[in-house]
Write a protein that holds these residues in place. Structure first.
Motif, PDB file in Angstrom:
ATOM      1  N   CYS A  39       7.979   6.632   5.158  1.00 11.75           N
ATOM      2  CA  CYS A  39       7.243   7.811   4.705  1.00 11.75           C
ATOM      3  C   CYS A  39       8.188   8.977   4.481  1.00 11.75           C
ATOM      4  CB  CYS A  39       6.156   8.184   5.709  1.00 11.75           C
ATOM      5  SG  CYS A  39       6.719   8.305   7.417  1.00 11.75           S
ATOM      6  N   MET A  40       7.648  10.040   3.883  1.00  8.95           N
ATOM      7  CA  MET A  40       8.448  11.208   3.541  1.00  8.95           C
ATOM      8  C   MET A  40       7.543  12.433   3.511  1.00  8.95           C
ATOM      9  SD  MET A  40      11.131  12.852   2.177  1.00  8.95           S
ATOM     10  CE  MET A  40      12.284  11.684   1.457  1.00  8.95           C
ATOM     11  N   LEU A  41       8.020  13.517   4.136  1.00  7.76           N
ATOM     12  CA  LEU A  41       7.385  14.830   4.041  1.00  7.76           C
ATOM     13  C   LEU A  41       8.421  15.787   3.479  1.00  7.76           C
ATOM     14  CD1 LEU A  41       5.171  16.636   6.657  1.00  7.76           C
ATOM     15  CD2 LEU A  41       7.083  17.822   5.599  1.00  7.76           C
ATOM     16  N   TRP A  42       8.086  16.462   2.375  1.00  4.33           N
ATOM     17  CA  TRP A  42       9.047  17.319   1.671  1.00  4.33           C
ATOM     18  C   TRP A  42       8.323  18.586   1.241  1.00  4.33           C
ATOM     19  CZ3 TRP A  42      14.096  15.725  -0.203  1.00  4.33           C
ATOM     20  CH2 TRP A  42      14.702  16.617  -1.087  1.00  4.33           C
ATOM     21  N   VAL A  43       8.797  19.767   1.636  1.00  2.00           N
ATOM     22  CA  VAL A  43       8.074  21.009   1.388  1.00  2.00           C
ATOM     23  C   VAL A  43       9.027  22.124   0.951  1.00  2.00           C
ATOM     24  CG1 VAL A  43       6.512  22.731   2.370  1.00  2.00           C
ATOM     25  CG2 VAL A  43       6.375  20.361   3.142  1.00  2.00           C
ATOM     26  N   HIS A  44       8.610  22.868  -0.078  1.00  4.14           N
ATOM     27  CA  HIS A  44       9.304  24.083  -0.516  1.00  4.14           C
ATOM     28  C   HIS A  44       8.432  25.280  -0.134  1.00  4.14           C
ATOM     29  CE1 HIS A  44      12.544  22.256  -2.932  1.00  4.14           C
ATOM     30  NE2 HIS A  44      11.664  21.333  -3.228  1.00  4.14           N
ATOM     31  N   PRO A  45       8.711  25.930   1.011  1.00  7.65           N
ATOM     32  CA  PRO A  45       7.815  26.985   1.486  1.00  7.65           C
ATOM     33  C   PRO A  45       7.813  28.248   0.643  1.00  7.65           C
ATOM     34  CG  PRO A  45       9.772  26.847   2.875  1.00  7.65           C
ATOM     35  CD  PRO A  45       9.822  25.673   1.949  1.00  7.65           C
ATOM     36  N   GLU A  46       8.879  28.505  -0.109  1.00 12.33           N
ATOM     37  CA  GLU A  46       8.920  29.713  -0.927  1.00 12.33           C
ATOM     38  C   GLU A  46       8.010  29.606  -2.143  1.00 12.33           C
ATOM     39  OE1 GLU A  46      10.356  32.506  -0.135  1.00 12.33           O
ATOM     40  OE2 GLU A  46      11.200  31.670   1.709  1.00 12.33           O
ATOM     41  N   THR A  47       7.746  28.399  -2.591  1.00 15.98           N
ATOM     42  CA  THR A  47       6.883  28.201  -3.762  1.00 15.98           C
ATOM     43  C   THR A  47       5.545  27.564  -3.401  1.00 15.98           C
ATOM     44  OG1 THR A  47       7.842  26.016  -4.236  1.00 15.98           O
ATOM     45  CG2 THR A  47       8.902  27.931  -5.246  1.00 15.98           C
ATOM     46  N   ARG A  95      14.042  24.199   1.520  1.00 10.08           N
ATOM     47  CA  ARG A  95      13.040  23.177   1.811  1.00 10.08           C
ATOM     48  C   ARG A  95      13.144  22.748   3.275  1.00 10.08           C
ATOM     49  NH1 ARG A  95      16.976  20.359  -1.295  1.00 10.08           N
ATOM     50  NH2 ARG A  95      18.055  18.729  -0.114  1.00 10.08           N
ATOM     51  N   PHE A  96      12.012  22.342   3.828  1.00  6.12           N
ATOM     52  CA  PHE A  96      12.009  21.651   5.107  1.00  6.12           C
ATOM     53  C   PHE A  96      11.359  20.297   4.895  1.00  6.12           C
ATOM     54  CE2 PHE A  96       8.021  24.132   5.322  1.00  6.12           C
ATOM     55  CZ  PHE A  96       7.097  23.198   5.784  1.00  6.12           C
ATOM     56  N   MET A  97      11.896  19.309   5.568  1.00 11.90           N
ATOM     57  CA  MET A  97      11.422  17.963   5.316  1.00 11.90           C
ATOM     58  C   MET A  97      11.754  17.048   6.488  1.00 11.90           C
ATOM     59  SD  MET A  97      14.365  16.079   4.729  1.00 11.90           S
ATOM     60  CE  MET A  97      13.657  14.718   3.825  1.00 11.90           C
ATOM     61  N   HIS A  98      11.204  15.844   6.423  1.00 15.75           N
ATOM     62  CA  HIS A  98      11.562  14.795   7.374  1.00 15.75           C
ATOM     63  C   HIS A  98      11.164  13.458   6.770  1.00 15.75           C
ATOM     64  CE1 HIS A  98      12.798  13.160  11.215  1.00 15.75           C
ATOM     65  NE2 HIS A  98      13.015  14.392  11.664  1.00 15.75           N
ATOM     66  N   THR A  99      11.958  12.461   7.076  1.00 22.20           N
ATOM     67  CA  THR A  99      11.619  11.105   6.668  1.00 22.20           C
ATOM     68  C   THR A  99      11.127  10.329   7.887  1.00 22.20           C
ATOM     69  OG1 THR A  99      13.853  10.315   7.086  1.00 22.20           O
ATOM     70  CG2 THR A  99      13.370  11.088   4.859  1.00 22.20           C
ATOM     71  N   GLY A 100      10.505   9.212   7.634  1.00 24.89           N
ATOM     72  CA  GLY A 100      10.083   8.336   8.710  1.00 24.89           C
ATOM     73  C   GLY A 100      10.217   6.893   8.272  1.00 24.89           C
ATOM     74  N   GLY A 101      10.609   6.045   9.194  1.00 24.74           N
ATOM     75  CA  GLY A 101      10.725   4.630   8.860  1.00 24.74           C
ATOM     76  C   GLY A 101      10.703   3.782  10.114  1.00 24.74           C
ATOM     77  N   THR A 102      10.006   2.678  10.071  1.00 25.44           N
ATOM     78  CA  THR A 102       9.986   1.731  11.166  1.00 25.44           C
ATOM     79  C   THR A 102      10.339   0.366  10.590  1.00 25.44           C
ATOM     80  OG1 THR A 102       7.677   1.039  10.923  1.00 25.44           O
ATOM     81  CG2 THR A 102       8.088   3.071  12.149  1.00 25.44           C
ATOM     82  N   TRP A 103      10.115  -0.673  11.379  1.00 24.37           N
ATOM     83  CA  TRP A 103      10.359  -2.026  10.879  1.00 24.37           C
ATOM     84  C   TRP A 103       9.289  -2.449   9.873  1.00 24.37           C
ATOM     85  CZ3 TRP A 103      11.355  -1.040  16.175  1.00 24.37           C
ATOM     86  CH2 TRP A 103      12.688  -1.212  16.560  1.00 24.37           C
ATOM     87  N   GLY A 161       0.789  -1.217   0.000  1.00 23.82           N
ATOM     88  CA  GLY A 161       0.000   0.000   0.000  1.00 23.82           C
ATOM     89  C   GLY A 161       0.821   1.267   0.000  1.00 23.82           C
ATOM     90  N   VAL A 162       0.348   2.267  -0.749  1.00 23.60           N
ATOM     91  CA  VAL A 162       0.992   3.579  -0.830  1.00 23.60           C
ATOM     92  C   VAL A 162      -0.100   4.639  -0.774  1.00 23.60           C
ATOM     93  CG1 VAL A 162       2.268   5.185  -2.315  1.00 23.60           C
ATOM     94  CG2 VAL A 162       2.978   2.792  -2.184  1.00 23.60           C
ATOM     95  N   SER A 163       0.189   5.738  -0.105  1.00 23.01           N
ATOM     96  CA  SER A 163      -0.730   6.867  -0.079  1.00 23.01           C
ATOM     97  C   SER A 163       0.063   8.145  -0.308  1.00 23.01           C
ATOM     98  CB  SER A 163      -1.468   6.934   1.259  1.00 23.01           C
ATOM     99  OG  SER A 163      -2.516   7.880   1.219  1.00 23.01           O
ATOM    100  N   ILE A 164      -0.492   9.045  -1.121  1.00 22.10           N
ATOM    101  CA  ILE A 164       0.216  10.251  -1.533  1.00 22.10           C
ATOM    102  C   ILE A 164      -0.690  11.466  -1.358  1.00 22.10           C
ATOM    103  CG2 ILE A 164       1.378  11.440  -3.442  1.00 22.10           C
ATOM    104  CD1 ILE A 164       1.768   8.672  -4.750  1.00 22.10           C
ATOM    105  N   ALA A 165      -0.125  12.559  -0.865  1.00 23.17           N
ATOM    106  CA  ALA A 165      -0.798  13.858  -0.856  1.00 23.17           C
ATOM    107  C   ALA A 165       0.166  14.885  -1.436  1.00 23.17           C
ATOM    108  CB  ALA A 165      -1.222  14.259   0.558  1.00 23.17           C
ATOM    109  N   VAL A 166      -0.313  15.697  -2.362  1.00 23.97           N
ATOM    110  CA  VAL A 166       0.531  16.690  -3.022  1.00 23.97           C
ATOM    111  C   VAL A 166       0.037  18.093  -2.678  1.00 23.97           C
ATOM    112  CG1 VAL A 166       1.268  17.628  -5.250  1.00 23.97           C
ATOM    113  CG2 VAL A 166       1.179  15.151  -4.900  1.00 23.97           C
ATOM    114  N   ILE A 167       0.980  18.945  -2.302  1.00 21.96           N
ATOM    115  CA  ILE A 167       0.702  20.340  -1.974  1.00 21.96           C
ATOM    116  C   ILE A 167       1.111  21.201  -3.157  1.00 21.96           C
ATOM    117  CG2 ILE A 167       1.253  22.249  -0.415  1.00 21.96           C
ATOM    118  CD1 ILE A 167       2.105  20.047   1.641  1.00 21.96           C
ATOM    119  N   ALA A 222       1.829  20.723   7.223  1.00 22.19           N
ATOM    120  CA  ALA A 222       2.894  21.424   6.495  1.00 22.19           C
ATOM    121  C   ALA A 222       2.408  22.766   5.960  1.00 22.19           C
ATOM    122  CB  ALA A 222       3.398  20.544   5.351  1.00 22.19           C
ATOM    123  N   VAL A 223       1.185  22.800   5.439  1.00 24.00           N
ATOM    124  CA  VAL A 223       0.634  24.054   4.934  1.00 24.00           C
ATOM    125  C   VAL A 223       0.492  25.067   6.058  1.00 24.00           C
ATOM    126  CG1 VAL A 223      -1.453  25.128   3.976  1.00 24.00           C
ATOM    127  CG2 VAL A 223      -0.550  23.032   2.954  1.00 24.00           C
TER     128      VAL A 223
END
Length: 573
Positions: free
Chosen positions: A384-392, A372-380, A79-85, A319-320
């Motif tokens: 996941c990934m959060l990646w944001v360009h606040p200037e744009t 950009r500000f971002m963070h990754t996440g991972g468990t066993w 499974g994958v889930s995506i949200a785009v800003i 993030a927004v």
């Protein structure tokens, strides 16, 4: 809880060791919040069909885009889930595949995933909200307000103390007592609890490595606080204790009041075990081998660093709100000043292809439009990934319910989104740099061969044409050298193109500045030696990149050499 060792493919080399899982066939039929027609749908299709695959060696298969369904099947990600800003708002959200391998319950935009370490910026925002309420101070010794546990003083804390600012930015000097940085690290039975349970072990037991935590060591300050970056999951455990000590509230309730409620994140919770009303739409986690967790999902005793279950849409709203607060357009979560502080570099992050620095909860990189500000996440069992360009006002959140490939699919999806939406990117992958250098060498040889074979009537004219070609070649080759140096590829890689670049500089200096006819001086010998040395260096560089590139560069070199001999035999010049 883990912070998966990943390297961004956007502006950064992929150096992941891919662990290919293979249990179950993911169902790629999507469910989406987006309008099924119009420009948004076209962009969704572009993202779904534009993934750039990561090879087993960590390279990129440029020019050979893959579909999301193909890459899910390749990695065995159910499974994958995506949200785009886009334009400072949620543009679309979409789910792919199934909640559990072998099942038929589909992932939707409302399906919950384990956020792993993306819990950290959410927890940091809650802590900063308490700072704005004057319950906490960013720069005060945390021991002044800690009640349930104290950071032990030692030789490293004589002058500098552990503060909230340093805990949130991983610069407090605390070293985790347990290896929990990737899905390949050992999983402790006492550490996790299954679907309807909560862990029995306490944060204090973990910090002191007390029974049943007998496979680690106590969490202690191992370097002077404030002097260097040292990622610490347990540091955020201390933040959790600090927050609950001053508010006398359970952590999950505290974050609900300060962050999740005000921002509007209805599908997010730190509560453990996962509330029954959310459990039915939560994904099952899967190990690197593709097998689903026996207890469906894990809960961890430390909530602040990795206790969040959420959706990409909720994280996109978070993030927004951070972007809007930073711009002074909202104070639902934080003031403009505090949001700016959160996204201000606090400590340099060295030897990382992912970020330049760490703020108060976020990895940071780039400047200007490329910031950009971002963070990754991972468990066993999740990545996941959060990646944001606040200037744009652009960004994305990607979540999976599998640790297969250590989450490489996140970056493949991120690359596709970035290309489709035209994100501001500063650098190129190393593979592209290599191709630029090799292509430049071959182009130089071919252009030189063409000039010689056209037998220009005047040598002066040839000098000017050749000079322009050489100077033009200096720009991409020089850029490649700089990028290689910044990427710390090693001195032998950096120096290979230098002779030809120096050759270009000499040509410019002699022909266009000093107006010298070097054929009538003693400079001709060294000049040609430099040229041949540069050619040999580039040929060697091409062979290092890929043998076939080396042979191609060698062939064009001999073509240029043959053309030169032919031109001289015909009396050119």
């Amino acid at each position: 809880m883990t912070r998966t060792p990943i390297i961004s493919a956007i502006g950064i080399a992929f150096t992941l060791t891919l662990l290919l899982g293979g249990c179950g066939q993911p169902v790629a039929t999507p469910t989406t919040e987006a309008d099924p027609s119009g420009p948004v749908q076209e962009r969704i299709q572009g993202v779904e069909n534009g993934l750039i695959a990561v090879t087993a060696e960590g390279g990129l298969e440029l020019g050979n885009p893959k579909t999301l369904a193909e890459r899910m099947e390749h990695y065995g990600v159910p499974g994958v889930s995506i949200a785009v800003i886009n334009d400072y708002q949620l543009d679309w959200a979409k789910g792919y595949g199934v909640l559990e391998a072998g099942g038929d319950e589909r992932v939707t935009p409302d399906s919950l995933f384990n956020a792993g370490s993306i819990a950290k910026p959410v927890s940091a925002a809650a802590a900063l909200a308490l700072v704005e309420q004057d319950l906490l101070d960013l720069d005060q010794d945390v021991n002044d307000k800690l009640v349930s546990w104290q950071v032990p003083d030692n030789e490293y804390t004589t002058e500098e103390k552990v503060t909230l600012r340093r805990l949130l930015s991983h610069s407090a000097g605390l070293a985790d007592g347990f290896p929990m940085r990737s899905s390949s690290d050992p999983e402790f039975e006492w550490w996790t609890a299954s679907e309807g349970e909560a862990p029995d072990v306490t944060i204090q037991q973990l910090l002191e490595a007390q029974p049943p935590t007998d496979d680690g060591s106590p969490t202690r300050v191992t370097q002077v606080p404030g002097t260097a970056y040292q990622y610490s999951n347990f540091g955020y455990g201390v933040v959790q204790l600090l927050m609950t000590d001053v508010t006398h509230q359970p952590f999950s309730e505290l974050v609900q009041e300060t962050v999740l409620g005000p921002v509007g994140m209805p599908s997010s919770t730190f509560e453990q075990p996962l509330p029954e009303e959310l459990r039915d739409r939560a994904t099952t986690e899967h190990y690197v081998n593709g097998q689903p967790f026996e207890g469906k999902r894990h809960h961890y005793p430390i909530l602040a660093p990795a206790g969040l279950w959420t959706t990409p849409s909720d994280l996109a709203r978070f993030a927004v709100e951070i972007m809007r607060a930073r711009a002074g357009e909202s104070d639902l979560l934080l003031s403009q000043e505090m949001a700016g502080e959160m996204l201000t570099p606090q400590v340099e992050v060295r030897e990382s292809f992912l970020s330049d620095s760490y703020g108060l909860g976020f990895d940071l990189a780039g400047e200007g439009q490329e910031f950009r500000f971002m963070h990754t996440g991972g468990t066993w069992g999740s990545t996941c990934m959060l990646w944001v360009h606040p200037e744009t006002g652009q960004g994305a959140v990607i979540m999976t319910n599998s640790a297969s490939g250590e989450g490489a699919i996140r970056f493949e999806i991120l690359l596709s989104i970035a290309a489709e939406y035209g994100w501001p990117l500063a650098l190129l992958p190393f593979e592209t740099i290599d191709l630029v250098v090799v292509a430049a060498a071959n182009l130089f040889n071919l252009v030189m061969a063409a000039i010689f074979l056209t037998r220009p009537k005047g040598w002066k004219r040839f000098e000017r044409v050749a000079g322009l070609v050489l100077v033009g070649m200096a720009v991409p080759l020089g850029a490649a050298v700089i990028l290689n140096a910044l990427g710390k590829r090693g001195w032998w890689v950096v120096v290979l193109p230098l002779p030809l670049i120096l050759h270009c500089i000499v040509e410019l200096l002699l022909d266009y500045i000093l107006k010298l006819d070097f054929r009538k001086t003693r400079l001709l010998g060294p000049y040609l030696a430099l040229f041949y040395l540069g050619q040999m260096g580039l040929i060697g560089y091409a062979f290092i990149v890929e043998p076939v590139y080396g042979f191609a560069t060698l062939a064009t070199y001999f073509l240029c050499l043959g053309a030169t001999r032919y031109a001289h035999a015909k009396g050119v010049g």
